[in-house]
Design a protein around this motif. Structure first.
Motif, PDB file in Angstrom:
ATOM      1  N   ASP A  12       1.024  -1.310   0.234  1.00 22.65           N
ATOM      2  CA  ASP A  12      -0.322  -0.142  -0.019  1.00 22.65           C
ATOM      3  C   ASP A  12       0.987   1.394  -0.670  1.00 22.65           C
ATOM      4  O   ASP A  12       1.867   1.380   0.580  1.00 22.65           O
ATOM      5  CB  ASP A  12      -0.744   0.097   1.303  1.00 22.65           C
ATOM      6  N   ASP A  13       0.536   2.279  -1.033  1.00 22.99           N
ATOM      7  CA  ASP A  13       1.331   3.596  -0.910  1.00 22.99           C
ATOM      8  C   ASP A  13       1.185   4.306   0.660  1.00 22.99           C
ATOM      9  O   ASP A  13       1.877   4.791   0.857  1.00 22.99           O
ATOM     10  CB  ASP A  13       1.167   4.048  -1.972  1.00 22.99           C
ATOM     11  N   GLU A  14       0.152   4.006   0.923  1.00 25.00           N
ATOM     12  CA  GLU A  14       0.256   4.950   2.398  1.00 25.00           C
ATOM     13  C   GLU A  14       0.756   3.889   3.624  1.00 25.00           C
ATOM     14  O   GLU A  14       0.106   3.153   4.224  1.00 25.00           O
ATOM     15  CB  GLU A  14      -1.663   5.213   2.351  1.00 25.00           C
ATOM     16  N   ARG A  15       1.740   4.485   4.675  1.00 22.90           N
ATOM     17  CA  ARG A  15       2.820   4.161   5.524  1.00 22.90           C
ATOM     18  C   ARG A  15       1.488   3.761   6.457  1.00 22.90           C
ATOM     19  O   ARG A  15       1.528   2.671   7.491  1.00 22.90           O
ATOM     20  CB  ARG A  15       3.495   5.035   5.669  1.00 22.90           C
ATOM     21  N   MET A  16       0.537   4.741   6.431  1.00 23.53           N
ATOM     22  CA  MET A  16      -0.274   4.509   7.830  1.00 23.53           C
ATOM     23  C   MET A  16      -1.165   3.314   7.821  1.00 23.53           C
ATOM     24  O   MET A  16      -1.135   2.672   8.538  1.00 23.53           O
ATOM     25  CB  MET A  16      -1.090   5.820   8.339  1.00 23.53           C
ATOM     26  N   VAL A  17      -1.272   2.761   6.133  1.00 20.47           N
ATOM     27  CA  VAL A  17      -2.036   2.011   6.016  1.00 20.47           C
ATOM     28  C   VAL A  17      -1.092   0.411   6.485  1.00 20.47           C
ATOM     29  O   VAL A  17      -1.860  -0.194   7.409  1.00 20.47           O
ATOM     30  CB  VAL A  17      -2.557   1.652   4.833  1.00 20.47           C
ATOM     31  N   ARG A  18       0.038   0.913   6.079  1.00 24.31           N
ATOM     32  CA  ARG A  18       0.752  -0.638   5.962  1.00 24.31           C
ATOM     33  C   ARG A  18       1.114  -0.892   7.885  1.00 24.31           C
ATOM     34  O   ARG A  18       1.258  -1.881   8.022  1.00 24.31           O
ATOM     35  CB  ARG A  18       1.788  -0.542   5.550  1.00 24.31           C
ATOM     36  N   THR A  19       0.981   0.306   8.582  1.00 22.15           N
ATOM     37  CA  THR A  19       1.318  -0.125  10.013  1.00 22.15           C
ATOM     38  C   THR A  19       0.641  -0.343  10.639  1.00 22.15           C
ATOM     39  O   THR A  19       0.741  -1.269  11.450  1.00 22.15           O
ATOM     40  CB  THR A  19       1.723   1.848  10.600  1.00 22.15           C
ATOM     41  N   ALA A  20      -1.056   0.310  10.027  1.00 21.66           N
ATOM     42  CA  ALA A  20      -2.453  -0.083  10.642  1.00 21.66           C
ATOM     43  C   ALA A  20      -2.406  -1.864  10.596  1.00 21.66           C
ATOM     44  O   ALA A  20      -2.989  -2.403  11.833  1.00 21.66           O
ATOM     45  CB  ALA A  20      -3.373   0.415  10.435  1.00 21.66           C
ATOM     46  N   LEU A  21      -2.381  -2.231   9.102  1.00 20.08           N
ATOM     47  CA  LEU A  21      -2.649  -3.535   9.034  1.00 20.08           C
ATOM     48  C   LEU A  21      -1.087  -4.592   9.686  1.00 20.08           C
ATOM     49  O   LEU A  21      -1.818  -5.902  10.233  1.00 20.08           O
ATOM     50  CB  LEU A  21      -2.381  -3.724   7.624  1.00 20.08           C
ATOM     51  N   ALA A  37       5.246  -2.801   1.502  1.00 22.84           N
ATOM     52  CA  ALA A  37       5.907  -2.626  -0.121  1.00 22.84           C
ATOM     53  C   ALA A  37       5.255  -1.530   0.020  1.00 22.84           C
ATOM     54  O   ALA A  37       3.669  -1.431  -0.255  1.00 22.84           O
ATOM     55  CB  ALA A  37       5.878  -3.570  -1.425  1.00 22.84           C
ATOM     56  N   ALA A  38       6.119  -0.146  -1.188  1.00 23.25           N
ATOM     57  CA  ALA A  38       5.457   0.902  -0.794  1.00 23.25           C
ATOM     58  C   ALA A  38       4.361   1.146  -2.445  1.00 23.25           C
ATOM     59  O   ALA A  38       4.360   2.691  -3.068  1.00 23.25           O
ATOM     60  CB  ALA A  38       5.981   2.559  -0.658  1.00 23.25           C
ATOM     61  N   SER A  39       4.896   0.417  -3.269  1.00 24.65           N
ATOM     62  CA  SER A  39       4.465   0.436  -5.231  1.00 24.65           C
ATOM     63  C   SER A  39       4.185  -0.384  -5.716  1.00 24.65           C
ATOM     64  O   SER A  39       4.152  -1.371  -5.098  1.00 24.65           O
ATOM     65  CB  SER A  39       5.537   1.372  -5.915  1.00 24.65           C
ATOM     66  N   GLY A  40       3.759  -0.486  -6.852  1.00 26.66           N
ATOM     67  CA  GLY A  40       3.500  -1.903  -7.319  1.00 26.66           C
ATOM     68  C   GLY A  40       4.371  -3.052  -7.500  1.00 26.66           C
ATOM     69  O   GLY A  40       4.722  -3.774  -7.507  1.00 26.66           O
TER      70      GLY A  40
END
Length: 221
Positions: A12-21, A37-40
């Motif tokens: 996911d390109d949003e760090r907050m989303v990655r951290t929450a998950l 990963a922050a990009s495809g």
């Protein structure tokens, strides 16, 4: 002896989303986030390097989107992971493209933690994660735009295989299909294998997509 935890990559390109998950998943004893990963493009690289069991793939990302990343992962790995597309809107045409590219299902970003955890466990054991109404709507739009011919495989399905395919399209797992039809899990696996072979599908999701696109579900359900 306990099984090792399911290994998950979050793209996911949003760090907050990655951290929450990561926080949600790492709290479960049977789940482990092994990479982000922050990009495809980064997702493709990370997944190839780590060979996880499941990938949570955002659809809209920089460099290459989640659809192209899904295609590249499935094409380049002999034993690819199960890929779940994570999206904001269930009627996003990108979702349908991702399913056609080989994702095994999709999950809405507003899903609660229990839904997320359950989804990962579900796809890891080979089931698909589909929302029938949303897939039906997206498939109908695709069919209207492309006007596909009737599928040649429809007449080759046995009556029971056709029934199993319709239940698959309604989002039922193998266990739920077995309970509905009053047969054991191995029998359902045999019927699903027959459906996959006759529709020329790699997995359950692809069979459901083929059924919708060919009008099999729209006409018969």
């Amino acid at each position: 002896m306990s099984r090792p935890p399911l290994r998950v990559v979050v793209a996911d390109d949003e760090r907050m989303v990655r951290t929450a998950l990561r926080v949600i998943l790492d709290a479960e004893a049977d789940l482990e986030v092994v990479g982000e990963a922050a990009s495809g493009a980064e997702a493709v690289s990370v997944v190839r390097a780590l060979a996880p069991d499941v990938v949570l793939m955002d659809v809209r990302m920089p460099e290459i989107d989640g659809i192209r990343a899904t295609e590249q992962i499935l094409r380049s790995m002999a034993d690819p992971p199960r890929i779940v597309v994570v999206t904001t809107f269930e009627n996003d045409a990108y979702v349908y493209d991702a399913l056609r590219a080989g994702a095994c299902g999709f999950l809405l970003k507003r899903a609660d933690p229990d839904e997320l955890i359950g989804a990962i466990r579900l796809v890891a054991r080979g089931d698909s994660l589909l929302f029938p109404a949303a897939v039906r709507s997206l498939a109908a739009a695709h069919a209207a735009a492309t006007r596909p011919a009737a599928p040649p495989w429809a007449g080759r399905l046995t009556e029971r295989e056709a029934e199993v395919l319709r239940l698959m399209a309604n989002g039922l797992t193998n266990q739920e299909i077995g309970e509905r039809l009053g047969v054991g899990p191995q029998t359902i696996k045999t019927h699903v294998a027959g459906v996959l072979a006759k529709t020329g599908s790699r997995d359950r999701t692809q069979a459901v997509i083929a059924a919708y696109e060919g009008g099999f579900i729209l006409k018969k359900s």
